[in-house]
Design an enzyme around this catalytic site. Structure first.
Site, PDB file in Angstrom:
ATOM      1  N   CYS A 191      16.537  17.151  17.077  1.00 23.24           N
ATOM      2  CA  CYS A 191      15.240  17.268  16.406  1.00 23.24           C
ATOM      3  C   CYS A 191      14.117  17.129  17.437  1.00 23.24           C
ATOM      4  CB  CYS A 191      15.106  16.184  15.339  1.00 23.24           C
ATOM      5  SG  CYS A 191      13.563  16.297  14.387  1.00 23.24           S
ATOM      6  N   ASP A 246      11.499  15.510  17.032  1.00 18.93           N
ATOM      7  CA  ASP A 246      10.883  14.189  16.853  1.00 18.93           C
ATOM      8  C   ASP A 246      10.711  13.461  18.201  1.00 18.93           C
ATOM      9  OD1 ASP A 246      10.686  11.278  16.266  1.00 18.93           O
ATOM     10  OD2 ASP A 246      10.996  11.941  14.190  1.00 18.93           O
ATOM     11  N   ARG A 304      10.624  10.520  18.916  1.00 20.16           N
ATOM     12  CA  ARG A 304      11.415   9.286  19.078  1.00 20.16           C
ATOM     13  C   ARG A 304      12.866   9.561  19.453  1.00 20.16           C
ATOM     14  NH1 ARG A 304      10.208   7.400  13.111  1.00 20.16           N
ATOM     15  NH2 ARG A 304      10.692   9.617  12.929  1.00 20.16           N
ATOM     16  N   HIS A 363      18.901  12.646  13.110  1.00 19.39           N
ATOM     17  CA  HIS A 363      18.484  11.244  13.146  1.00 19.39           C
ATOM     18  C   HIS A 363      18.022  10.808  11.762  1.00 19.39           C
ATOM     19  CE1 HIS A 363      13.996  11.829  13.133  1.00 19.39           C
ATOM     20  NE2 HIS A 363      14.375  13.031  13.476  1.00 19.39           N
ATOM     21  N   CYS A 419      14.281  11.318   9.445  1.00 26.75           N
ATOM     22  CA  CYS A 419      13.791  12.590   9.965  1.00 26.75           C
ATOM     23  C   CYS A 419      12.735  13.144   9.014  1.00 26.75           C
ATOM     24  CB  CYS A 419      14.950  13.583  10.102  1.00 26.75           C
ATOM     25  SG  CYS A 419      14.420  15.188  10.737  1.00 26.75           S
TER      26      CYS A 419
HETATM   27 CO    CO Z   1      13.576  14.761  12.802  1.00 24.91          CO
END
Ligand code: CO
Length: 197
Positions: free
Chosen positions: A25, A27, A29, A81, A84
């Site tokens: 992803c 993302d 993080r 994750h 998400c």
């Molecule tokens: Co995500």
């Protein structure tokens, strides 16, 4: 880096020979190298919102083709994750726009398992479960990709894995859907799905 490993960048500039392809992803993080503690040069990376592997996505297909066909990676990890935001959005009413369109496969996945999700406790349990199912779904999609099927047909050593990372504790979990042969793909994914539902 140069201080601890003299010549590191010189060697890296000459070639890249990663054995791993990470599909994860976008993302912020969930940074690939940091999570698996690998140095530059060790993992080829593709990231998009909610780690979707869509056979109509030329970007993802080109990455897989290059990684498998040219770099000869040995492992493809689909890494989702928990928490998400993309998966969360797919649980919410359709609002339209590019991101919602992109998430259509996850919305469809949720619909497909509607009976299960209707009995699932609300809030984060449902969200987390859809994050897990999405990893299975996208790993299955990798295992069905032409480039992967062709590599297997050539007898190449290539394994597809499904992992999930928790942004809340920093731990990476194997969802145990590793597939290294076409004939085991269905059994592995269907078996694991039955356990998760
Ligand atoms: Co995500």
């Amino acid at each position: 880096m140069e201080h601890d490993h003299p010549g590191f960048f010189g060697r890296l500039a000459a070639q890249q020979a990663p054995e791993l392809l990470w599909i994860g992803c976008s993302d912020s993080r969930v940074p690939a190298n940091q999570i698996v503690d690998l140095l530059p040069g060790e993992v080829f990376v593709h990231r998009n919102i909610a780690n979707v592997v869509d056979h109509a996505d030329r970007n993802c297909l080109a990455v897989m083709q290059y990684a498998v066909g040219e770099l000869r990676v040995k492992h493809i990890m689909v890494v989702g994750h928990y928490r998400c935001g993309g998966v969360r959005a797919a649980l919410e009413p359709y609002r339209g726009g590019l991101v919602d369109d992109w998430l259509a496969p996850i919305r469809a996945l949720h619909q497909r398992h509607r009976a299960f999700f209707d009995t699932c406790p609300g809030g984060s349990a449902r969200w987390d479960k859809l994050c897990e199912l999405n990893v299975l779904e996208q790993a299955r999609s990798v295992s069905q990709a032409t480039v992967v099927r062709e590599a297997w047909a050539r007898g190449e050593n290539l394994a597809v894995h499904g992992w999930i990372y928790s942004v809340a504790d920093g731990l990476l979990r194997d969802l145990e859907v590793t597939v290294a042969k076409p004939e085991e793909a269905n059994t592995v994914f269907e078996g694991r799905l039955a356990q998760l539902l």
